[in-house]
Write an enzyme that holds these catalytic residues in place. Structure first.
Site, PDB file in Angstrom:
ATOM      1  N   HIS A  58       0.822  -1.209   0.000  1.00  0.00           N
ATOM      2  CA  HIS A  58       0.000   0.000   0.000  1.00  0.00           C
ATOM      3  C   HIS A  58       0.863   1.268   0.000  1.00  0.00           C
ATOM      4  CE1 HIS A  58      -3.215  -2.884   0.586  1.00  0.00           C
ATOM      5  NE2 HIS A  58      -2.528  -3.374   1.612  1.00  0.00           N
ATOM      6  N   GLU A  61      -1.600   0.269   8.064  1.00  0.00           N
ATOM      7  CA  GLU A  61      -0.828  -0.828   7.489  1.00  0.00           C
ATOM      8  C   GLU A  61       0.324  -0.293   6.647  1.00  0.00           C
ATOM      9  OE1 GLU A  61      -1.323  -4.632   4.428  1.00  0.00           O
ATOM     10  OE2 GLU A  61      -3.050  -3.346   4.877  1.00  0.00           O
ATOM     11  N   HIS A  93       2.888  -7.177   4.231  1.00  0.00           N
ATOM     12  CA  HIS A  93       1.552  -6.683   4.549  1.00  0.00           C
ATOM     13  C   HIS A  93       1.191  -6.982   5.999  1.00  0.00           C
ATOM     14  CE1 HIS A  93       0.069  -5.712   0.408  1.00  0.00           C
ATOM     15  NE2 HIS A  93       1.070  -6.526   0.095  1.00  0.00           N
ATOM     16  N   GLU A 125       1.598 -11.826   5.239  1.00  0.00           N
ATOM     17  CA  GLU A 125       0.748 -11.076   6.169  1.00  0.00           C
ATOM     18  C   GLU A 125       1.343 -11.325   7.554  1.00  0.00           C
ATOM     19  OE1 GLU A 125      -1.657  -9.142   5.273  1.00  0.00           O
ATOM     20  OE2 GLU A 125      -2.499  -9.857   3.372  1.00  0.00           O
TER      21      GLU A 125
END
Length: 272
Positions: free
Chosen positions: A64, A101, A158, A237
């Protein structure tokens, strides 16, 4: 007679000094004496720094971008994703306390970059800042980032945002076998995923309790970041940001350092 006696005394006085000096020189060149510095060479091998990843190229993809939410038209446009199209990017998730995040992934990525460069690797990041006035890059660019530099591996970092009650832990995502997109990398990517899982577990982190299989591995065919890569790649993740325990680790320097150390160990094991 007197002159001859004086000469003998002089020889006896000088000889031990010369013998002692010769003894020190021999010790210096052997295993038990002092180190003798030679011009143009290091005085000791401790000055040589180990570079096990010298010549390796690693791409890190910090998931992101902090400003994505300020550019809805740009991040919502469709881009190639490996035989289909999907949104350029998303805003990412956050902890219940509002820690983004994008900021988490950026800080872990910078720590990981420093560790890998210390080991001799050349590191490329898919974004160079974490700012409210920036967006992207899109997932297709992230997916192809390792191809351009002939990377030895690519890791996309992430944090998850599951609202499932009690959901916590990390999981590693690798591509499935999809001709022609990932057939050439799915085996090596699986090996990278296994190394990544082992390294994270080795640092005391627990696998996700909310992913099918319960073994910390997930294989997906719907992610452009994986589908468009021609080099071994995984997406990790590192925890569920909506879980209080995971969020506690993710928002603290020591916790982020733990993640970075584990990922560096995984890369070293995979490419070293």
């Amino acid at each position: 007679m007197t002159k001859l006696l004086a000469l003998l005394v002089a020889v006896l006085l000088v000889a031990p000094v010369g013998a002692a000096h010769a003894g020190r020189s021999a010790d210096a060149g052997g295993s038990g004496g002092s180190v003798v510095e030679v011009r143009g060479a290091p005085a000791t091998s401790l000055e040589t720094t180990e570079k096990p990843l010298d010549g390796k190229v690693i791409v890190i993809d910090p998931g992101h971008q902090l400003g994505n939410h300020n550019f809805p038209e740009k991040i919502n446009r469709l881009v190639p994703a490996g035989g289909f199209r999907k949104e350029c990017n998303t805003t990412g998730t956050a902890t219940n306390g509002g820690y983004p995040e994008a900021t988490f992934t950026w800080r872990v990525s910078k720590l990981l970059q420093a560790r890998l460069e210390h080991l001799g690797a050349k590191v490329r990041l898919t974004r160079v800042a974490n700012r409210e006035d920036r967006w992207g890059p899109c997932v297709d660019a992230r997916g192809r980032a390792g191809n351009k530099v002939h990377a030895d591996a690519k890791i996309s970092i992430h944090g998850d945002g599951s609202y499932t009650a009690g959901a916590h832990g990390f999981h590693v995502i690798a591509p499935t076998d999809r001709r022609p997109w990932t057939h050439d990398i799915y085996r090596t990517s699986k090996r990278l995923a296994l190394d990544t899982r082992a390294a994270l577990k080795g640092r005391g982190l627990t696998v996700a309790n909310y992913i099918a299989g319960g073994n910390g591995l997930d294989f997906r065919s719907d992610l452009a970041t994986l589908n468009l890569s021609d080099v071994p790649t995984v997406m990790v993740e590192l925890g569920n940001m909506r879980n209080a325990g995971d969020a506690h680790r993710m928002t603290r320097p020591a916790g982020r350092a733990t993640y970075a150390a584990a990922l560096a160990a995984a890369v070293r094991r995979f490419v070293g």
